[in-house]
Design an enzyme around this catalytic site. Structure first.
Site, PDB file in Angstrom:
ATOM      1  N   ASP A   1       5.150 -11.489  -8.315  1.00 53.32           N
ATOM      2  CA  ASP A   1       3.670 -10.146  -7.796  1.00 53.32           C
ATOM      3  C   ASP A   1       2.932 -11.451  -7.914  1.00 53.32           C
ATOM      4  O   ASP A   1       3.200 -12.241  -9.472  1.00 53.32           O
ATOM      5  CB  ASP A   1       4.760  -9.330  -9.206  1.00 53.32           C
ATOM      6  CG  ASP A   1       3.145  -8.038  -9.170  1.00 53.32           C
ATOM      7  OD1 ASP A   1       2.426  -8.241  -7.884  1.00 53.32           O
ATOM      8  OD2 ASP A   1       2.993  -7.675 -10.310  1.00 53.32           O
ATOM      9  N   HIS A   2       1.642 -11.189  -7.725  1.00 51.77           N
ATOM     10  CA  HIS A   2       0.762 -12.238  -8.470  1.00 51.77           C
ATOM     11  C   HIS A   2       0.916 -13.291  -8.677  1.00 51.77           C
ATOM     12  O   HIS A   2       0.195 -14.011  -9.093  1.00 51.77           O
ATOM     13  CB  HIS A   2      -0.076 -11.606  -9.454  1.00 51.77           C
ATOM     14  CG  HIS A   2      -0.069  -9.771  -9.503  1.00 51.77           C
ATOM     15  ND1 HIS A   2      -1.756  -9.922  -8.834  1.00 51.77           N
ATOM     16  CD2 HIS A   2      -0.350  -8.865 -10.322  1.00 51.77           C
ATOM     17  CE1 HIS A   2      -2.360  -8.848  -8.699  1.00 51.77           C
ATOM     18  NE2 HIS A   2      -1.051  -8.065  -9.549  1.00 51.77           N
TER      19      HIS A   2
ATOM     20  N   GLU B   1      -4.045  -9.282  -1.745  1.00 56.67           N
ATOM     21  CA  GLU B   1      -4.859  -8.390  -2.102  1.00 56.67           C
ATOM     22  C   GLU B   1      -6.309  -8.842  -1.737  1.00 56.67           C
ATOM     23  O   GLU B   1      -6.626 -10.042  -1.572  1.00 56.67           O
ATOM     24  CB  GLU B   1      -4.894  -8.574  -3.922  1.00 56.67           C
ATOM     25  CG  GLU B   1      -6.104  -7.712  -4.745  1.00 56.67           C
ATOM     26  CD  GLU B   1      -5.825  -7.757  -6.040  1.00 56.67           C
ATOM     27  OE1 GLU B   1      -4.611  -7.838  -6.005  1.00 56.67           O
ATOM     28  OE2 GLU B   1      -6.643  -7.456  -7.047  1.00 56.67           O
TER      29      GLU B   1
ATOM     30  N   HIS C   1      -1.844  -0.527  -7.369  1.00 58.08           N
ATOM     31  CA  HIS C   1      -1.494  -1.872  -8.373  1.00 58.08           C
ATOM     32  C   HIS C   1      -1.714  -0.979  -9.000  1.00 58.08           C
ATOM     33  O   HIS C   1      -2.953   0.383  -9.134  1.00 58.08           O
ATOM     34  CB  HIS C   1      -2.321  -3.279  -8.474  1.00 58.08           C
ATOM     35  CG  HIS C   1      -1.069  -4.255  -7.682  1.00 58.08           C
ATOM     36  ND1 HIS C   1      -0.675  -5.198  -7.833  1.00 58.08           N
ATOM     37  CD2 HIS C   1      -0.872  -3.860  -6.029  1.00 58.08           C
ATOM     38  CE1 HIS C   1      -0.400  -5.950  -6.812  1.00 58.08           C
ATOM     39  NE2 HIS C   1      -0.368  -5.531  -5.707  1.00 58.08           N
ATOM     40  N   GLY C   2      -0.966  -1.240 -10.344  1.00 60.07           N
ATOM     41  CA  GLY C   2      -1.691  -0.330 -12.403  1.00 60.07           C
ATOM     42  C   GLY C   2      -1.307   1.053 -11.793  1.00 60.07           C
ATOM     43  O   GLY C   2      -2.101   1.609 -12.277  1.00 60.07           O
ATOM     44  N   GLY C   3      -0.798   0.937 -11.640  1.00 58.47           N
ATOM     45  CA  GLY C   3       0.304   2.000 -11.729  1.00 58.47           C
ATOM     46  C   GLY C   3       0.534   3.074 -13.212  1.00 58.47           C
ATOM     47  O   GLY C   3       0.345   4.513 -13.057  1.00 58.47           O
ATOM     48  N   THR C   4       0.997   2.432 -14.124  1.00 51.81           N
ATOM     49  CA  THR C   4       0.897   3.000 -15.302  1.00 51.81           C
ATOM     50  C   THR C   4      -0.252   3.405 -15.820  1.00 51.81           C
ATOM     51  O   THR C   4      -1.340   3.281 -15.596  1.00 51.81           O
ATOM     52  CB  THR C   4       1.106   1.711 -16.811  1.00 51.81           C
ATOM     53  OG1 THR C   4       2.163   0.833 -16.107  1.00 51.81           O
ATOM     54  CG2 THR C   4       1.057   2.120 -17.869  1.00 51.81           C
TER      55      THR C   4
ATOM     56  N   THR D   1       3.916  -2.603 -16.863  1.00 50.80           N
ATOM     57  CA  THR D   1       3.102  -1.907 -18.128  1.00 50.80           C
ATOM     58  C   THR D   1       3.863  -0.739 -18.997  1.00 50.80           C
ATOM     59  O   THR D   1       4.200  -0.455 -20.011  1.00 50.80           O
ATOM     60  CB  THR D   1       2.080  -1.461 -18.267  1.00 50.80           C
ATOM     61  OG1 THR D   1       0.917  -2.348 -17.943  1.00 50.80           O
ATOM     62  CG2 THR D   1       1.490  -1.638 -19.756  1.00 50.80           C
TER      63      THR D   1
ATOM     64  N   HIS E   1      -4.354  -2.958 -14.114  1.00 55.78           N
ATOM     65  CA  HIS E   1      -3.120  -2.993 -14.707  1.00 55.78           C
ATOM     66  C   HIS E   1      -3.540  -2.904 -16.268  1.00 55.78           C
ATOM     67  O   HIS E   1      -4.617  -2.673 -16.561  1.00 55.78           O
ATOM     68  CB  HIS E   1      -3.015  -4.530 -14.016  1.00 55.78           C
ATOM     69  CG  HIS E   1      -2.829  -4.873 -13.252  1.00 55.78           C
ATOM     70  ND1 HIS E   1      -4.040  -6.139 -12.221  1.00 55.78           N
ATOM     71  CD2 HIS E   1      -1.817  -5.184 -12.513  1.00 55.78           C
ATOM     72  CE1 HIS E   1      -3.524  -5.862 -11.204  1.00 55.78           C
ATOM     73  NE2 HIS E   1      -2.420  -4.921 -11.453  1.00 55.78           N
TER      74      HIS E   1
HETATM   75  P1  13P Z   1       0.400  -2.094 -14.470  1.00 53.28           P
HETATM   76  O1  13P Z   1       1.042  -2.484 -15.504  1.00 53.28           O
HETATM   77  O2  13P Z   1      -0.670  -0.919 -14.928  1.00 53.28           O
HETATM   78  O3  13P Z   1       1.971  -0.674 -14.124  1.00 53.28           O
HETATM   79  O4  13P Z   1       0.477  -2.516 -13.087  1.00 53.28           O
HETATM   80  C1  13P Z   1       1.554  -3.478 -12.296  1.00 53.28           C
HETATM   81  C2  13P Z   1       1.239  -3.809 -10.971  1.00 53.28           C
HETATM   82  O5  13P Z   1       0.171  -3.789 -10.789  1.00 53.28           O
HETATM   83  C3  13P Z   1       2.035  -5.385 -11.145  1.00 53.28           C
HETATM   84  O6  13P Z   1       0.654  -5.846  -9.663  1.00 53.28           O
END
Ligand code: 13P
Length: 280
Positions: A81-82, A133, A205-208, A230, A177
């Site tokens: 990832d990333h 991305e 991305h950024g599901g949390t 997260t 994120h």
């Molecule tokens: P979160 O940490 O917000 O869940 O994002 C996860 C993510 O997008 C990992 O690339």
């Protein structure tokens, strides 16, 4: 079960479900995630971000992730990832990761395209898939500097997908994120436009911190892969803290098991929301 390719898993995802990609940082988190996948009979993506490798070196954690994926009875992809550097991307591919993300979102479009094409060329020589991305998701995954959201443009997404030939495209539609300080303004209108304009599989991305309804709306409008990091880290830390105060006699192995249990519960909860029950 053999290791799965990212493209095989997300190509099957229609507008009724999206495949969960869960970040892990140790064997315990990987164990929790595969237990959830087996119980749900769901496909799984295990991933680690380059920004977390300071805590979990890739040459140590990578083989653990691959072993966990091979042990899992459900199709499981292992993904970087990333990825930010060619060195790390090459190491992930050498280890046998089935896909890598190159995050060139900090570069101008032309440079992001040129660098992504290099990664695609390299990954193809290993038979691996690539995520990239375009636009910029907010916050930061791992130790990278936090950035503001830059919503993905439809035209740029189309050009990027055509010129790079990536298998999956992370789009910036208002998510970030980490934990949200305020409610995110999700640009479902933009997601719909990008989905209509390109055949490339789309990643959130950024599901949390998104609501169940947010997830369902996103997957119904073109998202095929959803990243969660997260929430698993926070759930593990919270369980250890609670155990520390409620059970003074807890030993190392109790804490280790708390990470397995917390990750399992968090992954299972998200798999249910993502519509993954029985989708393996
Ligand atoms: P979160 O940490 O917000 O869940 O994002 C996860 C993510 O997008 C990992 O690339």
């Amino acid at each position: 079960m053999a290791l799965a390719k990212l493209s095989d898993l997300i190509h099957k995802a229609d507008d009724t479900y999206a495949v969960g990609a869960f970040n892990v940082s140790d064997m315990e988190m990987a164990m929790g995630a595969i237990r959830a996948a087996e119980e749900m009979r769901a496909p799984l993506i295990l991933q680690i971000a380059e920004g977390r490798l300071r805590y979990s070196p890739l040459d140590l954690l990578g083989p653990v992730m691959l072993a966990a994926a091979k042990r899992c009875r459900m199709p499981t992809a292992v993904h970087l990832d990333h990825g930010g550097t060619m060195e790390t991307i090459r190491l992930a591919l050498d280890l046998g990761f089935t896909s890598v993300m190159f995050d060139g979102s900090k570069y101008p479009l032309d440079e992001n395209i040129a660098r992504t094409k290099e990664v695609v060329k390299l990954a193809r020589s290993y038979g691996a898939d690539v995520e990239a991305e375009i636009g910029r998701v907010g916050g930061a995954e791992g130790d990278y500097k936090s950035v503001d959201v830059l919503v993905t443009s439809v035209d740029e997404a189309v050009r990027f997908a055509e010129e790079t030939g990536v298998d999956a495209l992370a789009v910036a539609i208002g998510t970030a994120h980490g934990n949200y300080r305020e409610k995110p303004n999700l640009r479902i209108d933009r997601l719909k436009e990008i989905h209509a304009a390109t055949k490339t599989r789309l990643v959130l991305h950024g599901g949390t911190g998104l609501t169940e309804q947010d997830f369902r709306t996103c997957l119904a409008n073109g998202i095929d892969k959803i990243n969660i990091a997260t929430a698993s880290y926070d759930a593990s830390a919270a369980k250890i803290k609670a155990m520390h105060s409620e059970k003074p006699e807890a030993n190392y192995f109790d804490f280790s098991n708390a990470i397995v249990e917390a990750t399992y519960a968090n992954v299972k909860k998200h798999m249910q929301i993502f519509g993954l029950n029985g989708k393996a």
